[in-house]
Design an enzyme around this catalytic site. Structure first.
Site, PDB file in Angstrom:
ATOM      1  N   ARG A 167       0.822  -1.426  -0.002  1.00 28.19           N
ATOM      2  CA  ARG A 167      -0.013   0.050   0.095  1.00 28.19           C
ATOM      3  C   ARG A 167       0.850   1.518   0.122  1.00 28.19           C
ATOM      4  O   ARG A 167       1.911   1.213   0.412  1.00 28.19           O
ATOM      5  CB  ARG A 167      -1.038  -0.055   1.184  1.00 28.19           C
ATOM      6  CG  ARG A 167      -2.097  -0.827   0.951  1.00 28.19           C
ATOM      7  CD  ARG A 167      -3.015  -0.936   2.249  1.00 28.19           C
ATOM      8  NE  ARG A 167      -2.452  -1.303   3.289  1.00 28.19           N
ATOM      9  CZ  ARG A 167      -1.689  -0.622   4.282  1.00 28.19           C
ATOM     10  NH1 ARG A 167      -2.013   0.596   4.445  1.00 28.19           N
ATOM     11  NH2 ARG A 167      -1.365  -1.231   5.369  1.00 28.19           N
ATOM     12  N   LYS A 312      -8.517  -2.168   1.412  1.00 26.67           N
ATOM     13  CA  LYS A 312      -8.190  -1.458   2.764  1.00 26.67           C
ATOM     14  C   LYS A 312      -8.975  -0.284   2.565  1.00 26.67           C
ATOM     15  O   LYS A 312      -9.387   0.364   3.440  1.00 26.67           O
ATOM     16  CB  LYS A 312      -6.886  -1.255   2.865  1.00 26.67           C
ATOM     17  CG  LYS A 312      -6.082  -2.211   3.721  1.00 26.67           C
ATOM     18  CD  LYS A 312      -6.796  -2.830   4.925  1.00 26.67           C
ATOM     19  CE  LYS A 312      -6.142  -3.679   6.074  1.00 26.67           C
ATOM     20  NZ  LYS A 312      -6.049  -4.955   5.877  1.00 26.67           N
ATOM     21  N   HIS A 331      -9.570  -3.640  12.940  1.00 25.28           N
ATOM     22  CA  HIS A 331      -8.763  -4.283  12.307  1.00 25.28           C
ATOM     23  C   HIS A 331      -8.137  -5.652  13.005  1.00 25.28           C
ATOM     24  O   HIS A 331      -7.079  -5.510  13.723  1.00 25.28           O
ATOM     25  CB  HIS A 331      -7.358  -3.460  12.077  1.00 25.28           C
ATOM     26  CG  HIS A 331      -6.376  -3.910  10.994  1.00 25.28           C
ATOM     27  ND1 HIS A 331      -5.184  -3.266  11.084  1.00 25.28           N
ATOM     28  CD2 HIS A 331      -6.464  -4.745   9.956  1.00 25.28           C
ATOM     29  CE1 HIS A 331      -4.634  -3.925  10.128  1.00 25.28           C
ATOM     30  NE2 HIS A 331      -5.227  -4.951   9.268  1.00 25.28           N
ATOM     31  N   SER A 349       0.144  -4.925  10.273  1.00 22.00           N
ATOM     32  CA  SER A 349       0.513  -6.118   9.293  1.00 22.00           C
ATOM     33  C   SER A 349       1.557  -6.758   9.658  1.00 22.00           C
ATOM     34  O   SER A 349       2.445  -6.323  10.272  1.00 22.00           O
ATOM     35  CB  SER A 349       0.803  -5.230   8.051  1.00 22.00           C
ATOM     36  OG  SER A 349       0.865  -6.043   6.916  1.00 22.00           O
ATOM     37  N   LYS A 353      -2.553 -11.847  12.637  1.00 19.08           N
ATOM     38  CA  LYS A 353      -3.793 -12.114  12.547  1.00 19.08           C
ATOM     39  C   LYS A 353      -4.419 -13.255  11.866  1.00 19.08           C
ATOM     40  O   LYS A 353      -5.089 -14.052  12.030  1.00 19.08           O
ATOM     41  CB  LYS A 353      -4.548 -10.722  11.971  1.00 19.08           C
ATOM     42  CG  LYS A 353      -4.369  -9.608  12.913  1.00 19.08           C
ATOM     43  CD  LYS A 353      -4.873  -8.341  12.544  1.00 19.08           C
ATOM     44  CE  LYS A 353      -4.456  -7.750  11.087  1.00 19.08           C
ATOM     45  NZ  LYS A 353      -2.962  -7.479  10.788  1.00 19.08           N
ATOM     46  N   THR A 354      -3.856 -13.319  10.739  1.00 14.37           N
ATOM     47  CA  THR A 354      -4.373 -14.186   9.580  1.00 14.37           C
ATOM     48  C   THR A 354      -3.671 -15.708  10.323  1.00 14.37           C
ATOM     49  O   THR A 354      -4.503 -16.806  10.275  1.00 14.37           O
ATOM     50  CB  THR A 354      -3.886 -13.958   8.186  1.00 14.37           C
ATOM     51  OG1 THR A 354      -4.312 -12.800   7.703  1.00 14.37           O
ATOM     52  CG2 THR A 354      -4.279 -15.091   7.227  1.00 14.37           C
ATOM     53  N   ASP A 368      -9.242 -10.385   9.073  1.00 11.65           N
ATOM     54  CA  ASP A 368      -8.609  -9.111   9.077  1.00 11.65           C
ATOM     55  C   ASP A 368      -9.338  -7.855   9.506  1.00 11.65           C
ATOM     56  O   ASP A 368      -9.119  -7.150   9.765  1.00 11.65           O
ATOM     57  CB  ASP A 368      -8.059  -8.918   7.519  1.00 11.65           C
ATOM     58  CG  ASP A 368      -7.052  -7.642   7.825  1.00 11.65           C
ATOM     59  OD1 ASP A 368      -5.985  -7.871   8.379  1.00 11.65           O
ATOM     60  OD2 ASP A 368      -7.485  -6.672   6.896  1.00 11.65           O
ATOM     61  N   ARG A 433       1.698 -12.437  -1.372  1.00 15.47           N
ATOM     62  CA  ARG A 433       0.178 -12.578  -0.640  1.00 15.47           C
ATOM     63  C   ARG A 433      -0.653 -13.534  -1.478  1.00 15.47           C
ATOM     64  O   ARG A 433      -0.628 -13.752  -2.896  1.00 15.47           O
ATOM     65  CB  ARG A 433      -0.375 -11.239  -0.822  1.00 15.47           C
ATOM     66  CG  ARG A 433       0.096 -10.141   0.168  1.00 15.47           C
ATOM     67  CD  ARG A 433      -0.590 -10.213   1.332  1.00 15.47           C
ATOM     68  NE  ARG A 433      -0.016  -9.218   2.324  1.00 15.47           N
ATOM     69  CZ  ARG A 433      -0.614  -8.967   3.686  1.00 15.47           C
ATOM     70  NH1 ARG A 433      -1.703  -9.590   3.819  1.00 15.47           N
ATOM     71  NH2 ARG A 433       0.072  -8.113   4.308  1.00 15.47           N
TER      72      ARG A 433
HETATM   73  N1  LIG Z   1       5.524 -16.586  16.526  1.00 15.35           N
HETATM   74  C1  LIG Z   1       4.762 -16.095  15.312  1.00 15.35           C
HETATM   75  N2  LIG Z   1       3.439 -15.848  15.265  1.00 15.35           N
HETATM   76  C2  LIG Z   1       2.774 -15.446  14.506  1.00 15.35           C
HETATM   77  N3  LIG Z   1       3.334 -15.290  13.237  1.00 15.35           N
HETATM   78  C3  LIG Z   1       4.569 -15.616  12.891  1.00 15.35           C
HETATM   79  C4  LIG Z   1       5.496 -16.127  14.086  1.00 15.35           C
HETATM   80  N4  LIG Z   1       6.502 -16.481  13.555  1.00 15.35           N
HETATM   81  C5  LIG Z   1       6.697 -16.069  12.132  1.00 15.35           C
HETATM   82  N5  LIG Z   1       5.450 -15.648  11.996  1.00 15.35           N
HETATM   83  C6  LIG Z   1       5.070 -15.406  10.781  1.00 15.35           C
HETATM   84  O1  LIG Z   1       4.653 -14.003  10.469  1.00 15.35           O
HETATM   85  C7  LIG Z   1       3.707 -13.662   9.626  1.00 15.35           C
HETATM   86  C8  LIG Z   1       2.363 -13.099  10.037  1.00 15.35           C
HETATM   87  O2  LIG Z   1       1.641 -12.703   8.913  1.00 15.35           O
HETATM   88  P1  LIG Z   1       0.211 -12.691   9.044  1.00 15.35           P
HETATM   89  O3  LIG Z   1      -0.302 -12.803   7.582  1.00 15.35           O
HETATM   90  O4  LIG Z   1      -0.480 -13.446  10.023  1.00 15.35           O
HETATM   91  O5  LIG Z   1      -0.068 -11.159   9.599  1.00 15.35           O
HETATM   92  P2  LIG Z   1      -1.364 -10.153   9.654  1.00 15.35           P
HETATM   93  O6  LIG Z   1      -1.506  -9.884  11.049  1.00 15.35           O
HETATM   94  O7  LIG Z   1      -2.668 -10.924   8.995  1.00 15.35           O
HETATM   95  O8  LIG Z   1      -1.075  -9.011   8.669  1.00 15.35           O
HETATM   96  P3  LIG Z   1      -1.893  -8.096   7.550  1.00 15.35           P
HETATM   97  O9  LIG Z   1      -2.817  -7.324   8.355  1.00 15.35           O
HETATM   98  O10 LIG Z   1      -1.035  -7.434   6.647  1.00 15.35           O
HETATM   99  O11 LIG Z   1      -2.671  -9.132   6.522  1.00 15.35           O
HETATM  100  C9  LIG Z   1       3.234 -15.084   8.790  1.00 15.35           C
HETATM  101  O12 LIG Z   1       4.119 -15.116   7.570  1.00 15.35           O
HETATM  102  C10 LIG Z   1       3.795 -16.051   9.813  1.00 15.35           C
HETATM  103  O13 LIG Z   1       4.304 -17.287   9.116  1.00 15.35           O
HETATM  104  O1  LIG Z   2      -3.402  -4.019   3.193  1.00 10.65           O
HETATM  105  C1  LIG Z   2      -2.704  -4.854   2.827  1.00 10.65           C
HETATM  106  O2  LIG Z   2      -1.636  -4.635   2.005  1.00 10.65           O
HETATM  107  C2  LIG Z   2      -2.562  -5.983   3.726  1.00 10.65           C
HETATM  108  C3  LIG Z   2      -2.934  -5.694   5.206  1.00 10.65           C
HETATM  109  O3  LIG Z   2      -4.059  -6.360   5.486  1.00 10.65           O
HETATM  110  C4  LIG Z   2      -2.524  -4.734   6.072  1.00 10.65           C
HETATM  111  O4  LIG Z   2      -1.679  -4.142   5.770  1.00 10.65           O
HETATM  112  O5  LIG Z   2      -3.174  -4.718   7.207  1.00 10.65           O
HETATM  113 CA   LIG Z   3      -3.857 -10.914   7.323  1.00  7.96          CA
HETATM  114 MN   LIG Z   4      -4.674  -6.228   7.429  1.00  7.34          MN
END
Ligand SMILES: Nc1ncnc2c1ncn2[C@@H]1O[C@H](COP(=O)(O)OP(=O)(O)OP(=O)(O)O)[C@@H](O)[C@H]1O
Ligand SMILES: O=C([O-])CC(=O)C(=O)O
Ligand SMILES: [Ca+2]
Ligand SMILES: [Mn+2]
Length: 649
Positions: A167, A312, A331, A349, A353-354, A368, A433
């Site tokens: 972004r 977003k 979020h 990010s 979360k995911t 998310d 992604r």
């Molecule tokens: N201890 C841990 N706990 C959680 N995630 C971990 C850990 N160690 C490594 N990771 C890695 O960190 C990343 C977390 O990314 P995730 O997609 O869950 O983020 P998100 O909070 O959903 O972000 P976004 O809002 O950008 O989608 C993953 O690639 C995961 O494999």
């Molecule tokens: O928006 C994006 O590119 C990915 C996301 O989920 C974040 O940043 O929270």
């Molecule tokens: Ca996510």
């Molecule tokens: Mn997000």
């Protein structure tokens, strides 16, 4: 076996000669007189997602014809130039297909106005609309006309998002008018960069003209929010099959009946991402601009093809619309246990979360974006958007298995011949992604709604390695950490950020909130109190030293910690209080080495630990100064408590 460089021998029924004459007509012949007819047999007509064929309309019932007409009128109105014609001549279907060429316009379905001499030449052209295509149709469109589109070995559609792979928050603008000036959060710390209505209209016209100049545009009519009472109708007009498939996955997909009765959208996105904005235009500082107009309920995207902007951007709109209805937009990820216990996972990010909401032992509500209303939680979206750097089938089996036909894989690298994806390859970007419909996760909770949350988990990826792997928070501490929104940003999602650095982002999503953070915080406090939810702070980042010397906490340990929160066992553990941050940390968790629970144990250099802890405490204090003058909730008692819940030294 067919050799790669030679054709296998063909065996036909004619070889089993019975009368000495070569019969190759042992099967009945196809019911077609011409090649075109034969091809027309291949595809069963099953609108509404299939592009309509001009020849079909005469067979359609009158009401169906009327419905199609209204739909096209609505799309034409969406694509209207605000300075010239009222709307382009729209025709449904792929211009590459014979039946859809403007000859079809002679059918009354595409009636529209007859261009006269005093209108612009652009009105002489037809705008071909590919309306709510299916994933299979979008695959074909992508492969036919978008370089960089490939089918991977597991069936996903690999695509490139172009120059931008994350972004661009510095290019996100919001129209400031008499209403939004009063309602929104502006100024220091706010994500809302102002622009005026006139400039918005200039960019809108630029985007609409660009879209209408193309051979074809994609239109998606979909929904946001699984709470039926608070559903929002969105229309996405875009130039790429990639964008259409991405939104097909990310928004809620209407049933054929819902699509029939869709009517006019509540919100429209014009994604002209391949086309830049013009730097001679007031307010423009680069060739990228993502413009939100809340009075018109429209968003215009110029100069970036990163699909996350659409997802977003819509989230920002929800952050405006929902609080007006006393609904809190969050979020966060969310999942539910077998007994109906719901957890929320907040975090910036890359904090997990995911990863952590996708849990084989629990129902996934969403990964998310959620709403918390008087009836419980609801997912805003219809799909998930997982980071896939270093993804492995062993560590994250559900996400791994979701990468199949229909899934969009952004910016990954794959082996040229086998099309096996190398998830460790960062050649294009670290922010690779996968976007897939939520039902690709086997234990998704459909409809994606659940009761009031029992646990509120704040995820922080602490690059300093001084926050404990888990702490139990009281309400004031939960609010303090929610407003602070600390993490060490993991490289990738935001353009230009390559190394982890400490970041504070209010409500764990300052980039998407529209109102002052304290508005959301007050609502969260009220809801947590009313429904008796417990707050937790979980560090998914470093242990044993800062980034560079320590290591990221192992995902299996974090999962054990989360399991103990869900089961309720962690609530009953023994706790001790940490210095500086005053966090309650458990002394024991099943499956987690006890010595890592207190970070001081994992650092060899105790002085370095203490210095780093104080340094981080100082950063928290500095950051929180912006919020000390704000009132939170009805009385000032909570505000004082929140302030006292931060680091003390
Ligand atoms: N201890 C841990 N706990 C959680 N995630 C971990 C850990 N160690 C490594 N990771 C890695 O960190 C990343 C977390 O990314 P995730 O997609 O869950 O983020 P998100 O909070 O959903 O972000 P976004 O809002 O950008 O989608 C993953 O690639 C995961 O494999
Ligand atoms: O928006 C994006 O590119 C990915 C996301 O989920 C974040 O940043 O929270
Ligand atoms: Ca996510
Ligand atoms: Mn997000």
């Amino acid at each position: 076996m067919a050799a790669r460089n030679g054709l296998p021998k063909i065996h036909t029924a004619s070889q089993r000669k019975q009368d000495g004459i070569c019969h190759d007509d042992s099967a009945p012949t196809v019911k077609a007189q011409t090649i075109d007819e034969l091809h027309s047999l291949q595809k069963k007509k099953s609108a509404p997602t299939t592009p309509i064929d001009g020849t079909l309309s005469s067979f359609a019932s009158l009401s169906e014809e009327e419905r199609q007409k209204q739909q096209l009128q609505s799309i034409s109105a969406s694509l209207a130039s605000l300075t010239r014609e009222t709307g382009p001549r729209v025709v449904k279907g792929d211009p590459a297909r014979k039946a859809d060429t403007p000859k079809a316009a002679s059918h009354d379905v595409h009636h529209h106005f007859t261009p006269t001499i005093n209108v612009s030449d652009s009105s002489l052209k037809f705008t071909h609309v590919l309306y709510n295509l299916s994933p299979a149709e979008l695959y074909e469109q992508a492969i036919k006309s978008e370089r960089g589109s490939f089918i991977t070995s597991s069936g996903a559609l690999a695509t490139l998002s172009g120059a931008k792979t994350g972004r661009a928050p510095r290019d996100k603008r919001v129209v400031k008018d008499a209403t939004t000036e009063k309602e929104l959060w502006w100024g220091k710390g706010s994500p809302n960069i102002e622009m005026d209505e006139q400039t918005f209209l200039v960019n809108r016209e630029r985007a609409v003209d660009y879209l209408n100049s193309l051979d074809k545009v994609f239109v998606n009519d979909q929904f946001l929010n699984w709470d039926p009472q608070n559903r929002v109708k969105v229309r996405i007009v875009s130039a790429r099959a990639y964008h259409s498939l991405f939104m097909h996955n990310m928004c809620i997909r209407p049933t054929p009946e819902e699509l029939e009765n869709f009517g006019t959208p509540d919100f429209t996105i014009y994604n002209a991402g391949q086309f830049p904005c013009n730097r001679y235009t007031h307010y423009m500082t680069s060739s990228t601009s993502i413009d939100l107009n809340l009075a018109r309920m429209e968003m215009v995207i110029l100069g970036t093809q990163y699909a996350g902007e659409m997802k977003k951007g819509l989230f920002s709109v929800m952050h405006y619309l929902m609080p007006k209805r006393q609904i809190l937009s969050l979020h966060s990820g969310s999942n539910m246990g077998k007994d109906g216990d719901v957890a929320l996972f907040f975090g910036l990010s890359g904090t997990g979360k995911t990863t952590l909401s996708t849990d084989h032992n629990r129902y996934l509500i969403g990964d998310d974006e959620h709403c918390w209303s008087d009836t419980g939680v609801s997912n805003i979206e219809g799909g998930c958007y997982a980071k896939c750097i270093d993804l492995s089938g062993e560590k994250e089996p559900d996400i791994w298995n979701a990468i199949k036909f229909g899934t969009v894989l952004e910016n990954v690298v794959f082996e040229e011949h086998s099309r096996e994806v190398d998830y460790s390859d960062k050649s294009v970007t670290e922010n690779t992604r996968a976007s897939y419909p939520i039902e690709y996760i086997p234990n998704a909770k459909i409809p994606c709604v659940g009761p009031h949350p029992k646990n509120v988990i704040l995820l922080s990826c602490d690059a300093f390695g001084v926050l404990p792997p888990v702490s139990k928070l009281n309400l004031a501490q939960t609010m303090y950490h929610f407003i602070s929104g600390y993490t060490a940003l993991v490289a990738g999602t935001v353009e230009g950020v390559k190394e982890p650095t400490a970041t504070f982002s209010a409500c764990f999503g300052a980039a998407f909130i529209m109102l002052h953070p304290t508005k959301y915080a007050a609502m969260l406090a009220e809801k947590m109190q009313k429904h008796g939810a417990t707050g937790w702070l979980v560090n998914t980042g470093w242990s044993g030293g800062s980034y560079g010397s320590g290591n990221r906490i192992k995902l299996p340990y974090t999962r054990k910690i989360i399991d103990a929160i869900h089961s309720g066992s962690l609530l009953k553990a023994n706790y001790k209080k940490t210095e500086v941050f005053g966090l309650e940390i458990p002394t024991e968790i099943e499956g987690v080495p006890s010595q890592i629970l207190d970070p001081v144990n994992t650092w060899a250099d105790k002085k370095a630990y203490r210095d780093t802890l104080l340094k981080l405490g100082g950063l928290f204090k500095n950051n929180f100064e912006t919020f000390t003058n704000y009132k939170i909730g009805e009385n000032n008692k909570l505000a004082e408590e929140i302030l006292a819940a931060g680091p003390i030294f």
